[in-house]
Design a protein around this motif. Sequence first.
Motif, PDB file in Angstrom:
ATOM      1  N   GLY A  77      30.058  34.619  37.140  1.00  0.00           N
ATOM      2  CA  GLY A  77      29.820  33.202  37.376  1.00  0.00           C
ATOM      3  C   GLY A  77      30.744  32.622  38.428  1.00  0.00           C
ATOM      4  N   ASP A  78      31.674  33.428  38.910  1.00  0.00           N
ATOM      5  CA  ASP A  78      32.477  32.956  40.036  1.00  0.00           C
ATOM      6  C   ASP A  78      31.573  32.716  41.238  1.00  0.00           C
ATOM      7  N   ALA A  79      31.980  31.795  42.051  1.00  0.00           N
ATOM      8  CA  ALA A  79      31.194  31.536  43.256  1.00  0.00           C
ATOM      9  C   ALA A  79      31.164  32.802  44.108  1.00  0.00           C
ATOM     10  N   PRO A  80      30.062  33.021  44.831  1.00  0.00           N
ATOM     11  CA  PRO A  80      29.989  34.205  45.677  1.00  0.00           C
ATOM     12  C   PRO A  80      31.085  34.174  46.742  1.00  0.00           C
ATOM     13  N   HIS A  81      31.481  35.373  47.146  1.00  0.00           N
ATOM     14  CA  HIS A  81      32.427  35.528  48.253  1.00  0.00           C
ATOM     15  C   HIS A  81      33.804  34.930  47.968  1.00  0.00           C
ATOM     16  N   THR A  82      34.157  34.782  46.695  1.00  0.00           N
ATOM     17  CA  THR A  82      35.511  34.323  46.450  1.00  0.00           C
ATOM     18  C   THR A  82      36.463  35.461  46.759  1.00  0.00           C
ATOM     19  N   VAL A  83      37.546  35.128  47.376  1.00  0.00           N
ATOM     20  CA  VAL A  83      38.575  36.128  47.618  1.00  0.00           C
ATOM     21  C   VAL A  83      39.219  36.426  46.259  1.00  0.00           C
ATOM     22  N   LEU A  84      39.359  37.697  45.970  1.00  0.00           N
ATOM     23  CA  LEU A  84      39.877  38.042  44.655  1.00  0.00           C
ATOM     24  C   LEU A  84      41.311  37.537  44.548  1.00  0.00           C
ATOM     25  N   ARG A  85      41.503  36.644  43.605  1.00  0.00           N
ATOM     26  CA  ARG A  85      42.754  35.901  43.597  1.00  0.00           C
ATOM     27  C   ARG A  85      43.975  36.723  43.221  1.00  0.00           C
ATOM     28  N   ALA A  86      43.732  37.729  42.375  1.00  0.00           N
ATOM     29  CA  ALA A  86      44.885  38.456  41.857  1.00  0.00           C
ATOM     30  C   ALA A  86      45.574  39.288  42.931  1.00  0.00           C
ATOM     31  N   ILE A  87      44.861  39.536  44.064  1.00  0.00           N
ATOM     32  CA  ILE A  87      45.493  40.334  45.104  1.00  0.00           C
ATOM     33  C   ILE A  87      46.219  39.415  46.061  1.00  0.00           C
ATOM     34  N   GLU A  88      47.518  39.658  46.186  1.00  0.00           N
ATOM     35  CA  GLU A  88      48.344  38.843  47.064  1.00  0.00           C
ATOM     36  C   GLU A  88      47.917  39.027  48.513  1.00  0.00           C
ATOM     37  N   GLY A  89      48.083  37.984  49.303  1.00  0.00           N
ATOM     38  CA  GLY A  89      47.851  38.108  50.741  1.00  0.00           C
ATOM     39  C   GLY A  89      46.391  37.973  51.110  1.00  0.00           C
ATOM     40  N   ALA A  90      46.165  37.845  52.399  1.00  0.00           N
ATOM     41  CA  ALA A  90      44.808  37.642  52.894  1.00  0.00           C
ATOM     42  C   ALA A  90      44.158  38.979  53.231  1.00  0.00           C
ATOM     43  N   PRO A  91      42.820  39.033  53.166  1.00  0.00           N
ATOM     44  CA  PRO A  91      42.128  40.246  53.623  1.00  0.00           C
ATOM     45  C   PRO A  91      42.501  40.510  55.071  1.00  0.00           C
ATOM     46  N   PRO A  92      42.407  41.760  55.500  1.00  0.00           N
ATOM     47  CA  PRO A  92      42.883  42.086  56.846  1.00  0.00           C
ATOM     48  C   PRO A  92      42.057  41.394  57.909  1.00  0.00           C
ATOM     49  N   ASN A  93      42.711  41.050  58.993  1.00  0.00           N
ATOM     50  CA  ASN A  93      41.995  40.540  60.148  1.00  0.00           C
ATOM     51  C   ASN A  93      41.394  41.743  60.869  1.00  0.00           C
ATOM     52  N   MET A  94      40.063  41.815  60.802  1.00  0.00           N
ATOM     53  CA  MET A  94      39.396  43.006  61.321  1.00  0.00           C
ATOM     54  C   MET A  94      39.565  43.158  62.831  1.00  0.00           C
ATOM     55  N   LEU A  95      40.012  42.097  63.483  1.00  0.00           N
ATOM     56  CA  LEU A  95      40.177  42.176  64.928  1.00  0.00           C
ATOM     57  C   LEU A  95      41.482  42.864  65.304  1.00  0.00           C
ATOM     58  N   THR A  96      42.476  42.766  64.417  1.00  0.00           N
ATOM     59  CA  THR A  96      43.771  43.367  64.736  1.00  0.00           C
ATOM     60  C   THR A  96      44.250  44.192  63.557  1.00  0.00           C
ATOM     61  N   LEU A  97      43.526  45.265  63.263  1.00  0.00           N
ATOM     62  CA  LEU A  97      43.938  46.110  62.149  1.00  0.00           C
ATOM     63  C   LEU A  97      45.254  46.790  62.502  1.00  0.00           C
ATOM     64  N   PRO A  98      46.168  46.892  61.525  1.00  0.00           N
ATOM     65  CA  PRO A  98      47.445  47.546  61.802  1.00  0.00           C
ATOM     66  C   PRO A  98      47.252  49.036  62.084  1.00  0.00           C
TER      67      PRO A  98
END
Lengths: 316, 340
Positions: free
Chosen positions: B270-291
């Motif tokens: 029932g969570d809204a679609p595309h919610t960033v999973l909150r329990a994981i710290e930090g933001a998803p990677p920026n696909m333009l500048t992958l480490p």
Amino acid sequence: MRRIAWRAGELLGVLFIVSFGVFMLVTLMPGDPAVAILGEGHPPAEYEALRHELGLNDPLLIRYWDWLSSAATGDLGRSLVPPQSDVSDRILGALPVSVQLAVMGLLIALVLAVPLAMWSAAHAGGAVDRMISAGMFATLSVPSFLAGLLLIMIFANGLGWFPRAQWVRIGEDPVGNLHHALLPAIVIALMELALFTRILRNDLIVTLKEDYILAARAKGMPPWRILVTDALRPSSFSLVTLMGISLGRLVGSTVIVEYLFALPGMGSMIVTASGQGDFPLVQGAVLVIALVYVVVNAGIDLSYGYLDPRTRRVHA
Amino acid sequence: MGHEECQAVNILEVNDLHTVFTTPRGVMRAVDGVALSLRAGETLGIVGESGSGKSVLGRTITGLIADNATTSVSGSVRIGGHDIHALTQKARRRLWGPEVAMVFQDPMTSLNPVKRVSTHLTEALRLHLGLGRKDAYERAIDLLRQVFIPDPTRRMTQYPHELSGGMRQRVVIAMALACDPKLLIADEPTTALDVTVQRQILDLLAALASERNMATILISHDLGAVEGRTDRVAVMYGGRIVETSDTARVFANPVHPYAEALLASIPRIGDAPHTVLRAIEGAPPNMLTLPTGCSFAPRCRFATDRCHEEQPELRELADKGTTHVGACHFPLLPVHQEVS
Ligand SMILES: Nc1ncnc2c1ncn2[C@@H]1O[C@H](COP(=O)(O)OP(=O)(O)OP(=O)(O)O)[C@@H](O)[C@H]1O
Ligand code: SF4
Ligand SMILES: [Mg+2]
């Protein structure tokens, strides 16, 4: 049913307002109708008598009401200019010419615009798209009298493919009539083509980004079929609206084309009548054009129901 | 297993697949070296945060995303033995329907509002199977029955807006099944639906897949949807598969820190679609500048210098002798135990 009745009432209301506007506008036109009829240099009493006879001295609202109530029965009065023919007859003579020209012009523009827009949209940003855009821009920048003259010179005078003779009524000789109307209709089509193509192209590009287009692709539908069966209809609202407006406008405003091709249409009739101060004819003609506008727009509104089933009222 | 043998058994074989978009803002490696395979009747779940490349992977597998001016696809995808990206557009289209079909996320938008249900269903039947109007109609009604749509004859004449979300998704599924695909890719098929309907649709998909012995890829950010309904699961992060194995093994014993965090954060239904999973710290990677190193390193609590420098490759990490693989220099417990 309810909806149609409602709509008809709405149309009547609009017509009522428009007719008042038309009446006022023409009444306020400069020039004295009595002078227009009699010519200059008569004794003032003679003008006064004529004004009285024409009912010009009655209060404005009474005159409007007289005019409107006879207009409702189809009687638009008589032209002031000899041979003082019946205004309704004059309009019935000119209107079919104008409507035919406008409809033919729009159809030609549509037949050209749809494939051009689909081709453009399918290759948006590519070379084809840019070439079509440039071509369309070129048609916009050529004034219609120039296009008309060129077409006459090349196809009528030069190649002799088209007649330059008198207008033939469609009832008398349908083939001759179409033949005669084709060149002027092409000139009108050229005036509308660029805008039609542009609007449809832009709407198609938006539609092609929809999920249901991707879903249709994923079913293996060929691209041209997706354009025709999936994308075209949802993309045609602006175009249909624009065509309706164009139709209403063209019925009274193809003056240049009418003069060029010696066509007895509404546009040239109104221009001549205005110049002669023939106010009953102008009033009648403008009222009829307003009527055409209103009817066409009602048709457009109804067509939205066909174009998008979501706007249809469910009759349960 | 020899190559020939593989081809005979596997419906889908993906090798070293890369999808790279050239955007005005830079080069985006949306899919970055993915390999996977699927046998008939097998179900694979692909899970990962929003933006991890799941949809792009699904669409590149079908060939809906292919090489063009701004997209570069390399590696190979074989569906039923056909090398999808080596085919012409036309040849590829012939496979869309009979070989591979897709179910999209939002049934509100994946049906054309101006087309009746019947048209949606029959056009593919007529195109691919060459059925006549009447046969296609009969078959379409049959399809609606198979997805448990009541009163199918009436539904056929309706427009999408006259159906509920669940009904629409059933129509989309029927549409995908029309030409008996060997592989079905369902891209978040329930994200846009009511909670109560989600389970029904997922169960329907699972039942249809096993009935037809169809290989299925179920893309989801909802691990709850994948658990118990898929044979295997692949966890995606930054365009790569970072852990994959039998679903039960991954759930019981995740070896990649990201997979573990993902499991710990199973979103409530029932969570809204595309919610960033909150329990994981930090933001998803920026696909333009992958480490350069491990793309999870900026968020990983185990990260060391090595993680930042060297990209971990997929390898067997736990349960030796199984197909449980992960891409991590310092995988979780089982291996840590072995090492110490
Ligand atoms: N056509 C495209 N051109 C450029 N970038 C794209 C294109 N399609 C997707 N991307 C980018 O690729 C990345 C992966 O997107 P993708 O849609 O596969 O994510 P996802 O895992 O499906 O996420 P979600 O859960 O939100 O659906 C995103 O950063 C997205 O912006
Ligand atoms: S490689 Fe290092 S940074 Fe990446 S997940 Fe493993 S421990 Fe974390
Ligand atoms: Mg997605």
